[in-house]
Design a protein around this motif. Structure first.
Motif, PDB file in Angstrom:
ATOM      1  N   ARG A 169      -7.484  -5.194   3.712  1.00 53.56           N
ATOM      2  CA  ARG A 169      -8.889  -5.507   3.461  1.00 53.56           C
ATOM      3  C   ARG A 169      -9.728  -5.353   4.722  1.00 53.56           C
ATOM      4  O   ARG A 169     -10.882  -4.912   4.671  1.00 53.56           O
ATOM      5  N   ARG A 170      -9.174  -5.716   5.868  1.00 55.03           N
ATOM      6  CA  ARG A 170      -9.911  -5.576   7.128  1.00 55.03           C
ATOM      7  C   ARG A 170     -10.104  -4.110   7.495  1.00 55.03           C
ATOM      8  O   ARG A 170     -11.143  -3.718   8.036  1.00 55.03           O
ATOM      9  N   ILE A 184       0.978 -10.344   0.699  1.00 54.26           N
ATOM     10  CA  ILE A 184       0.554 -11.108   1.861  1.00 54.26           C
ATOM     11  C   ILE A 184       1.648 -11.029   2.929  1.00 54.26           C
ATOM     12  O   ILE A 184       2.831 -11.103   2.602  1.00 54.26           O
ATOM     13  N   PRO A 185       1.317 -10.862   4.221  1.00 56.67           N
ATOM     14  CA  PRO A 185      -0.013 -10.854   4.837  1.00 56.67           C
ATOM     15  C   PRO A 185      -0.630  -9.476   4.961  1.00 56.67           C
ATOM     16  O   PRO A 185      -1.740  -9.334   5.472  1.00 56.67           O
ATOM     17  N   TRP A 186       0.095  -8.426   4.488  1.00 54.96           N
ATOM     18  CA  TRP A 186      -0.406  -7.062   4.668  1.00 54.96           C
ATOM     19  C   TRP A 186      -1.662  -6.820   3.857  1.00 54.96           C
ATOM     20  O   TRP A 186      -2.469  -5.960   4.222  1.00 54.96           O
ATOM     21  N   SER A 187      -1.855  -7.546   2.756  1.00 54.13           N
ATOM     22  CA  SER A 187      -3.074  -7.395   1.974  1.00 54.13           C
ATOM     23  C   SER A 187      -4.302  -7.806   2.779  1.00 54.13           C
ATOM     24  O   SER A 187      -5.379  -7.217   2.633  1.00 54.13           O
ATOM     25  N   TRP A 188      -4.157  -8.812   3.654  1.00 48.48           N
ATOM     26  CA  TRP A 188      -5.273  -9.209   4.513  1.00 48.48           C
ATOM     27  C   TRP A 188      -5.630  -8.085   5.478  1.00 48.48           C
ATOM     28  O   TRP A 188      -6.807  -7.797   5.714  1.00 48.48           O
ATOM     29  N   MET A 189      -4.618  -7.434   6.029  1.00 53.10           N
ATOM     30  CA  MET A 189      -4.850  -6.342   6.970  1.00 53.10           C
ATOM     31  C   MET A 189      -5.508  -5.157   6.269  1.00 53.10           C
ATOM     32  O   MET A 189      -6.418  -4.522   6.818  1.00 53.10           O
TER      33      MET A 189
END
Length: 371
Positions: free
Chosen positions: A326-327, A319-324
């Motif tokens: 997924r997008r 996190i927060p790269w995992s959110w990116m």
């Protein structure tokens, strides 16, 4: 060591962001009477100032040189870069809590909030370092139409994103090879980024691959990190270790079509489509496409591929790269998914790039059973 002129603006942007994030940490810690009166504010400023330049400096040196001291420096800088992400989240959260409390008219000890959130960030980061070194075996069953009878019940191991370099080296690869061999797979697929692209003795690092054998072959396709520049030294080292390097070609093993398209050929729509067309895939028989990134699965599906195997995403690592991630990659960011008649399996990878941390993703070796 030369830095290409076209990279100078990018490096300047990254370093500016790092300066600003470290300034945010300093201002967050020293804000309020408890932090602002701290006699150690000067040394905090000096330490954060030094830390703000370590990752860019270590990364630039890593592309030109390799020795024990530099590897230690790079690892420390990379770990700090990962911790920085968690600390920035903690700092931003501290200001949000402070702002909400002010609006609500509540008295809060801002510095105590900062201490608690920074402490939690450090704990999360340290767990991320531990988690990144704990490689799991992920098992899944894949049902393919028109699968040759000889392949029913057979198993293949998939590994990607080992990133041999200043953090991971030959000893790490040796452990991965031992884990794979314990599974006794019928075939082994390496989906790119075996190397990190930094200065390394490519042949020596690849030596453990000499032990990596399977009854129906070991196959490799180049990823973006092999293809930062000339990938020939990496491909020669891998081939010398007995691994079949696939480059825009197809091999047939007991009726199963195995295709390899390296990253550079697969990132441009027109070229990817042209390569797959030239391979002359038999749509009436099952096929496996090995390509590093799940960037254009719709093109592979249109070409009649049955199963695409990829890596590259790392599931964002933490996190927060995992959110990116997924997008960007949507359902193809990780695991088994489908587009039309084709299935896609994207691995989170075995190693790490940059910060050797994983939180919200696990390093893995994938074992696929075909039905």
């Amino acid at each position: 060591m030369r830095v290409q002129k076209r990279l100078v603006p990018l490096i300047a942007v990254i370093q500016s962001v790092l300066f600003l994030t470290h300034l945010l940490l300093y201002e967050t810690w020293t804000f309020s009477s408890a932090g602002g009166d701290t006699s150690g504010a000067l040394w905090i400023k000096l330490v954060l100032g030094f830390l703000s330049v370590t990752f860019v400096a270590a990364s630039l040196l890593a592309f030109g040189y390799t020795n024990a001291a530099l590897r230690a420096f790079y690892r420390a800088a990379a770990v700090w870069a990962g911790l920085l992400s968690f600390l920035v989240l903690a700092a931003v959260s501290s200001w949000i809590v402070f702002g909400v409390a002010r609006v609500a008219g509540l008295a809060v000890n801002f510095h105590r909030i900062v201490e608690l959130l920074f402490g939690a960030a450090f704990v999360a980061g340290l767990y991320g370092v531990f988690n990144a070194s704990w490689t799991r075996i992920t098992r899944t069953t894949v049902r393919l139409a028109n699968l040759p009878l000889a392949w029913r019940g057979r198993r293949a191991a998939l590994i990607s994103d080992v990133h041999l370099g200043h953090v991971r080296n030959g000893s790490f690869l040796r452990r991965m090879v031992a884990k794979i061999l314990r599974e006794e797979p019928d075939a082994i697929f390496i989906a790119g980024d075996l190397y990190d692209g930094t200065a390394i003795d490519a042949g020596r690092a690849a030596e453990p691959l000499n032990e990596l054998v399977a009854p129906h072959g070991v196959y490799f396709v180049a990823g973006n990190h092999e293809q930062f520049g000339d990938d020939s030294k990496y491909l020669r080292a891998i081939a010398a270790a007995g691994v079949r390097v696939l480059s825009n070609e197809k091999v047939e093993v007991d009726g199963l079509q195995i295709i390899g398209v390296p990253y550079r050929s697969a990132t441009q729509n027109g070229q990817f489509q042209s390569v797959l067309h030239g391979i002359r895939l038999d749509r009436d028989r099952a096929s496996i496409l090995l390509t590093h990134a799940p960037d254009h699965p719709e093109i592979a599906e249109a070409a009649g591929v049955s199963l695409q195997l990829s890596g590259h995403t790392h599931l964002g690592q933490f996190i927060p790269w995992s959110w990116m991630a997924r997008r960007i990659y949507r359902q193809f960011v990780y695991g088994l998914s489908r587009i039309g008649k084709m299935q896609v399996f994207t691995s989170s990878g075995a190693g790490t790039w940059g910060p050797p941390l994983r939180l919200g993703s696990n390093p893995e070796i994938v074992v696929l059973e075909f039905q």
